[in-house]
Design a protein around this motif. Structure first.
Motif, PDB file in Angstrom:
ATOM      1  N   LEU A 244       0.841  -1.188   0.000  1.00  0.00           N
ATOM      2  CA  LEU A 244       0.000   0.000   0.000  1.00  0.00           C
ATOM      3  C   LEU A 244       0.879   1.241   0.000  1.00  0.00           C
ATOM      4  CD1 LEU A 244      -2.726  -0.900   2.676  1.00  0.00           C
ATOM      5  CD2 LEU A 244      -2.834  -1.235   0.205  1.00  0.00           C
ATOM      6  N   LEU A 245       0.458   2.251  -0.751  1.00  0.00           N
ATOM      7  CA  LEU A 245       1.160   3.530  -0.781  1.00  0.00           C
ATOM      8  C   LEU A 245       0.381   4.517   0.070  1.00  0.00           C
ATOM      9  CD1 LEU A 245       3.589   5.038  -2.023  1.00  0.00           C
ATOM     10  CD2 LEU A 245       2.056   5.782  -3.852  1.00  0.00           C
ATOM     11  N   ILE A 246       1.062   5.127   1.034  1.00  0.00           N
ATOM     12  CA  ILE A 246       0.452   6.069   1.970  1.00  0.00           C
ATOM     13  C   ILE A 246       1.181   7.396   1.838  1.00  0.00           C
ATOM     14  CG2 ILE A 246      -0.056   6.537   4.397  1.00  0.00           C
ATOM     15  CD1 ILE A 246       0.049   3.503   4.865  1.00  0.00           C
ATOM     16  N   GLY A 247       0.415   8.472   1.746  1.00  0.00           N
ATOM     17  CA  GLY A 247       1.048   9.775   1.586  1.00  0.00           C
ATOM     18  C   GLY A 247       0.229  10.883   2.210  1.00  0.00           C
ATOM     19  N   ARG A 248       0.785  12.094   2.178  1.00  0.00           N
ATOM     20  CA  ARG A 248       0.092  13.267   2.713  1.00  0.00           C
ATOM     21  C   ARG A 248      -0.889  13.795   1.674  1.00  0.00           C
ATOM     22  NH1 ARG A 248       5.304  14.738   5.123  1.00  0.00           N
ATOM     23  NH2 ARG A 248       5.087  14.931   7.381  1.00  0.00           N
ATOM     24  N   GLY A 249      -2.089  14.081   2.133  1.00  0.00           N
ATOM     25  CA  GLY A 249      -3.085  14.683   1.263  1.00  0.00           C
ATOM     26  C   GLY A 249      -3.204  16.173   1.524  1.00  0.00           C
ATOM     27  N   GLU A 250      -4.349  16.726   1.159  1.00  0.00           N
ATOM     28  CA  GLU A 250      -4.583  18.144   1.389  1.00  0.00           C
ATOM     29  C   GLU A 250      -4.623  18.435   2.887  1.00  0.00           C
ATOM     30  OE1 GLU A 250      -8.080  19.353  -0.602  1.00  0.00           O
ATOM     31  OE2 GLU A 250      -7.353  18.812  -2.606  1.00  0.00           O
ATOM     32  N   GLY A 251      -3.988  19.497   3.266  1.00  0.00           N
ATOM     33  CA  GLY A 251      -3.949  19.853   4.674  1.00  0.00           C
ATOM     34  C   GLY A 251      -2.911  19.096   5.468  1.00  0.00           C
ATOM     35  N   GLY A 252      -2.116  18.265   4.794  1.00  0.00           N
ATOM     36  CA  GLY A 252      -1.063  17.522   5.474  1.00  0.00           C
ATOM     37  C   GLY A 252      -1.507  16.245   6.134  1.00  0.00           C
ATOM     38  N   ALA A 253      -2.785  15.849   5.963  1.00  0.00           N
ATOM     39  CA  ALA A 253      -3.278  14.617   6.581  1.00  0.00           C
ATOM     40  C   ALA A 253      -2.785  13.400   5.798  1.00  0.00           C
ATOM     41  CB  ALA A 253      -4.803  14.622   6.619  1.00  0.00           C
ATOM     42  N   TRP A 254      -2.416  12.350   6.531  1.00  0.00           N
ATOM     43  CA  TRP A 254      -1.941  11.122   5.910  1.00  0.00           C
ATOM     44  C   TRP A 254      -3.126  10.237   5.544  1.00  0.00           C
ATOM     45  CZ3 TRP A 254       3.198   9.912   4.886  1.00  0.00           C
ATOM     46  CH2 TRP A 254       4.146  10.786   5.409  1.00  0.00           C
ATOM     47  N   ALA A 255      -3.030   9.566   4.379  1.00  0.00           N
ATOM     48  CA  ALA A 255      -4.105   8.686   3.927  1.00  0.00           C
ATOM     49  C   ALA A 255      -3.537   7.657   2.969  1.00  0.00           C
ATOM     50  CB  ALA A 255      -5.211   9.484   3.240  1.00  0.00           C
ATOM     51  N   VAL A 256      -4.257   6.557   2.802  1.00  0.00           N
ATOM     52  CA  VAL A 256      -3.868   5.536   1.837  1.00  0.00           C
ATOM     53  C   VAL A 256      -4.153   6.057   0.440  1.00  0.00           C
ATOM     54  CG1 VAL A 256      -4.275   3.195   1.005  1.00  0.00           C
ATOM     55  CG2 VAL A 256      -4.306   3.666   3.461  1.00  0.00           C
ATOM     56  N   ILE A 257      -3.124   6.128  -0.394  1.00  0.00           N
ATOM     57  CA  ILE A 257      -3.284   6.601  -1.770  1.00  0.00           C
ATOM     58  C   ILE A 257      -3.817   5.482  -2.658  1.00  0.00           C
ATOM     59  CG2 ILE A 257      -2.059   7.520  -3.772  1.00  0.00           C
ATOM     60  CD1 ILE A 257      -0.120   8.856  -1.848  1.00  0.00           C
ATOM     61  N   GLY A 258      -3.306   4.292  -2.480  1.00  0.00           N
ATOM     62  CA  GLY A 258      -3.745   3.183  -3.307  1.00  0.00           C
ATOM     63  C   GLY A 258      -2.911   1.947  -3.082  1.00  0.00           C
ATOM     64  N   LYS A 259      -3.237   0.937  -3.844  1.00  0.00           N
ATOM     65  CA  LYS A 259      -2.559  -0.355  -3.762  1.00  0.00           C
ATOM     66  C   LYS A 259      -1.638  -0.504  -4.948  1.00  0.00           C
ATOM     67  CE  LYS A 259      -4.906  -3.985  -4.929  1.00  0.00           C
ATOM     68  NZ  LYS A 259      -5.883  -5.108  -4.941  1.00  0.00           N
ATOM     69  N   LEU A 260      -0.420  -0.988  -4.697  1.00  0.00           N
ATOM     70  CA  LEU A 260       0.540  -1.225  -5.770  1.00  0.00           C
ATOM     71  C   LEU A 260       0.386  -2.654  -6.261  1.00  0.00           C
ATOM     72  CD1 LEU A 260       3.656   0.482  -4.181  1.00  0.00           C
ATOM     73  CD2 LEU A 260       2.166   1.426  -5.933  1.00  0.00           C
ATOM     74  N   SER A 261       0.092  -2.803  -7.538  1.00  0.00           N
ATOM     75  CA  SER A 261      -0.036  -4.143  -8.124  1.00  0.00           C
ATOM     76  C   SER A 261       0.707  -4.171  -9.438  1.00  0.00           C
ATOM     77  CB  SER A 261      -1.510  -4.516  -8.344  1.00  0.00           C
ATOM     78  OG  SER A 261      -2.094  -3.660  -9.292  1.00  0.00           O
ATOM     79  N   THR A 262       1.173  -5.336  -9.833  1.00  0.00           N
ATOM     80  CA  THR A 262       1.956  -5.452 -11.060  1.00  0.00           C
ATOM     81  C   THR A 262       1.085  -5.429 -12.301  1.00  0.00           C
ATOM     82  OG1 THR A 262       1.828  -7.850 -10.881  1.00  0.00           O
ATOM     83  CG2 THR A 262       3.746  -6.780  -9.930  1.00  0.00           C
ATOM     84  N   SER A 263      -0.177  -5.726 -12.155  1.00  0.00           N
ATOM     85  CA  SER A 263      -1.032  -5.820 -13.335  1.00  0.00           C
ATOM     86  C   SER A 263      -1.426  -4.459 -13.882  1.00  0.00           C
ATOM     87  CB  SER A 263      -2.300  -6.624 -13.009  1.00  0.00           C
ATOM     88  OG  SER A 263      -2.994  -6.014 -11.930  1.00  0.00           O
ATOM     89  N   ALA A 264      -1.602  -3.476 -12.971  1.00  0.00           N
ATOM     90  CA  ALA A 264      -2.081  -2.177 -13.442  1.00  0.00           C
ATOM     91  C   ALA A 264      -1.376  -1.025 -12.739  1.00  0.00           C
ATOM     92  CB  ALA A 264      -3.581  -2.070 -13.227  1.00  0.00           C
ATOM     93  N   GLY A 265      -0.171  -1.280 -12.202  1.00  0.00           N
ATOM     94  CA  GLY A 265       0.546  -0.222 -11.519  1.00  0.00           C
ATOM     95  C   GLY A 265      -0.159   0.182 -10.250  1.00  0.00           C
ATOM     96  N   LEU A 266      -0.339   1.485 -10.054  1.00  0.00           N
ATOM     97  CA  LEU A 266      -1.015   1.990  -8.864  1.00  0.00           C
ATOM     98  C   LEU A 266      -2.507   2.004  -9.116  1.00  0.00           C
ATOM     99  CD1 LEU A 266      -0.903   3.304  -6.074  1.00  0.00           C
ATOM    100  CD2 LEU A 266      -0.627   5.515  -7.223  1.00  0.00           C
ATOM    101  N   THR A 267      -3.255   1.277  -8.308  1.00  0.00           N
ATOM    102  CA  THR A 267      -4.708   1.209  -8.455  1.00  0.00           C
ATOM    103  C   THR A 267      -5.365   1.747  -7.208  1.00  0.00           C
ATOM    104  OG1 THR A 267      -4.782  -1.036  -7.556  1.00  0.00           O
ATOM    105  CG2 THR A 267      -4.561  -0.817  -9.946  1.00  0.00           C
ATOM    106  N   LYS A 268      -6.525   2.335  -7.361  1.00  0.00           N
ATOM    107  CA  LYS A 268      -7.266   2.837  -6.222  1.00  0.00           C
ATOM    108  C   LYS A 268      -7.834   1.676  -5.443  1.00  0.00           C
ATOM    109  CE  LYS A 268      -8.513   7.271  -8.291  1.00  0.00           C
ATOM    110  NZ  LYS A 268      -9.625   8.159  -8.679  1.00  0.00           N
ATOM    111  N   LYS A 269      -8.264   1.979  -4.211  1.00  0.00           N
ATOM    112  CA  LYS A 269      -8.863   0.949  -3.383  1.00  0.00           C
ATOM    113  C   LYS A 269     -10.062   0.360  -4.112  1.00  0.00           C
ATOM    114  CE  LYS A 269      -8.217   3.758   0.674  1.00  0.00           C
ATOM    115  NZ  LYS A 269      -8.844   4.237   1.891  1.00  0.00           N
ATOM    116  N   SER A 270     -10.181  -0.944  -4.095  1.00  0.00           N
ATOM    117  CA  SER A 270     -11.290  -1.603  -4.770  1.00  0.00           C
ATOM    118  C   SER A 270     -11.775  -2.750  -3.922  1.00  0.00           C
ATOM    119  CB  SER A 270     -10.847  -2.116  -6.148  1.00  0.00           C
ATOM    120  OG  SER A 270      -9.924  -3.169  -5.991  1.00  0.00           O
ATOM    121  N   SER A 271     -12.889  -3.322  -4.355  1.00  0.00           N
ATOM    122  CA  SER A 271     -13.476  -4.455  -3.644  1.00  0.00           C
ATOM    123  C   SER A 271     -13.234  -5.745  -4.394  1.00  0.00           C
ATOM    124  CB  SER A 271     -14.980  -4.223  -3.443  1.00  0.00           C
ATOM    125  OG  SER A 271     -15.617  -4.063  -4.699  1.00  0.00           O
ATOM    126  N   SER A 272     -12.119  -5.840  -5.138  1.00  0.00           N
ATOM    127  CA  SER A 272     -11.873  -7.011  -5.969  1.00  0.00           C
ATOM    128  C   SER A 272     -11.813  -8.288  -5.150  1.00  0.00           C
ATOM    129  CB  SER A 272     -10.572  -6.824  -6.757  1.00  0.00           C
ATOM    130  OG  SER A 272      -9.492  -6.635  -5.875  1.00  0.00           O
TER     131      SER A 272
END
Length: 327
Positions: A244-272
């Motif tokens: 999982l990639l975690i970074g600072r968002g607006e206002g400096g708050a930390w949040a999960v940016i997305g999941k790193l997968s080899t099939s599609a690079g960086l993907t958003k959170k999904s219910s796969s």
């Protein structure tokens, strides 16, 4: 074992074993390489540690007086490579340094833990050490050794305190599994068994602010390994298989940016994975059999990730590249 990469492209050819470090007689639980001095330190469940130095093409072990009564769990060199810290099941953290007069490595103990210390992390510029303990707490200690760090060493808390002084404590309400400092030293991240990741602002912690730590509650299973990238973003992996990639968002708050997968690079959170499980049970209800294909994980790793490490050298020059290893 020490392996040598294939001499030319492609790099998926066989690797050559060039050395075997074989002093331990129990499971090796940690290994750390000091790239500048080219030293390797290994720790084991046999309660021993060895510092390996290459002499004439062979790796020679040096004795470490570790003085622990339970298994070692992890090890990490300090940024200056003059000392290293060892996590242990003995509820203490030996900080080891070389004593030239006796030609072996000695240790000083950091205490104040009430359970196993599973991981340690050094601040990149200050003589302070963070520990991850199974007593559900992350702690930051002074690891200042005057003979190594000098008299003028400073920390976010001001002048370096006496060795072993407890500077900060964060209660995670779950076993703390790993801890990591950012490259700039302005943030400390920790992950806990209750599927949370906390990021501590070091300046706020040093000032005694109650809001120094931000907690991120994950929808995935717990992360067991954390790694800060040079740009300040955080990578975590573990029982959720995909980093999982975690970074600072607006206002400096930390949040999960997305999941790193080899099939599609960086993907958003999904219910796969949820959809996959739903399809599996629907197949069982309609046909009486499990659809094994529907249960196949969409991640490259099919088991828990047990290691994250920055990667560099002749293959990849980007600082943001890292490697992951799994069971």
């Amino acid at each position: 074992a020490i392996l040598k990469a294939p001499p030319a492209e492609p790099l998926d050819g066989p690797w050559e074993r060039v050395a075997t470090l074989s002093e331990h007689d129990a499971l090796v639980t940690g290994i750390a390489w000091a790239p500048t001095s080219n030293k390797i330190v290994t720790v084991s469940q046999d309660r021993n540690a060895y510092v390996w130095t290459q002499v004439g093409g062979e790796w020679k072990p040096s004795l470490v007086i570790l003085r622990i009564a339970a298994a070692a769990t992890s090890v990490q060199w300090s940024p200056g490579e003059e000392k290293f810290a060892v996590g242990s099941g003995a509820k203490v953290v030996p900080v080891c340094y070389y004593e030239a007069a006796n030609d072996f490595w000695v240790s000083k103990m950091i205490k104040d833990h009430s359970s196993t210390v599973g991981a340690v992390a050094w601040h990149p510029t200050a003589p302070i050490l963070a520990t991850a303990s199974f007593d559900c707490r992350c702690r930051v200690f002074s690891a200042h050794l005057r003979n190594i760090d000098g008299k003028e060493a400073t920390t976010p808390w001001g002048a370096a305190a006496k060795f072993g002084t407890l500077l900060y404590t964060y209660e995670a309400y779950g076993w703390v599994l790993d801890v990591a400092f950012s490259a700039a030293g302005d943030a400390l991240a920790l992950t806990a068994q209750n599927s949370t990741v906390a990021v501590v602002d070091m300046a706020a912690a040093a000032a005694g602010s109650e809001g120094a730590a931000q907690t991120i509650r994950l929808s995935q299973l717990p992360l067991t390994k954390l790694l800060f990238l040079p740009d300040g973003q955080l990578v975590g992996a573990g029982h959720c298989y995909s980093p999982l990639l975690i970074g600072r968002g607006e206002g400096g708050a930390w949040a999960v940016i997305g999941k790193l997968s080899t099939s599609a690079g960086l993907t958003k959170k999904s219910s796969s994975k949820v959809d996959s499980a739903r399809r599996m049970f629907q197949a069982a209800a309609s046909t009486g059999t499990l659809d094994s294909g529907a249960a196949t994980l969409d991640s490259l790793h099919q088991f828990a990730v047990c290691g994250l490490q920055r990667f560099g050298g002749r293959v990849v020059q980007s600082d943001a590249v890292f490697t992951s290893s799994a069971l």
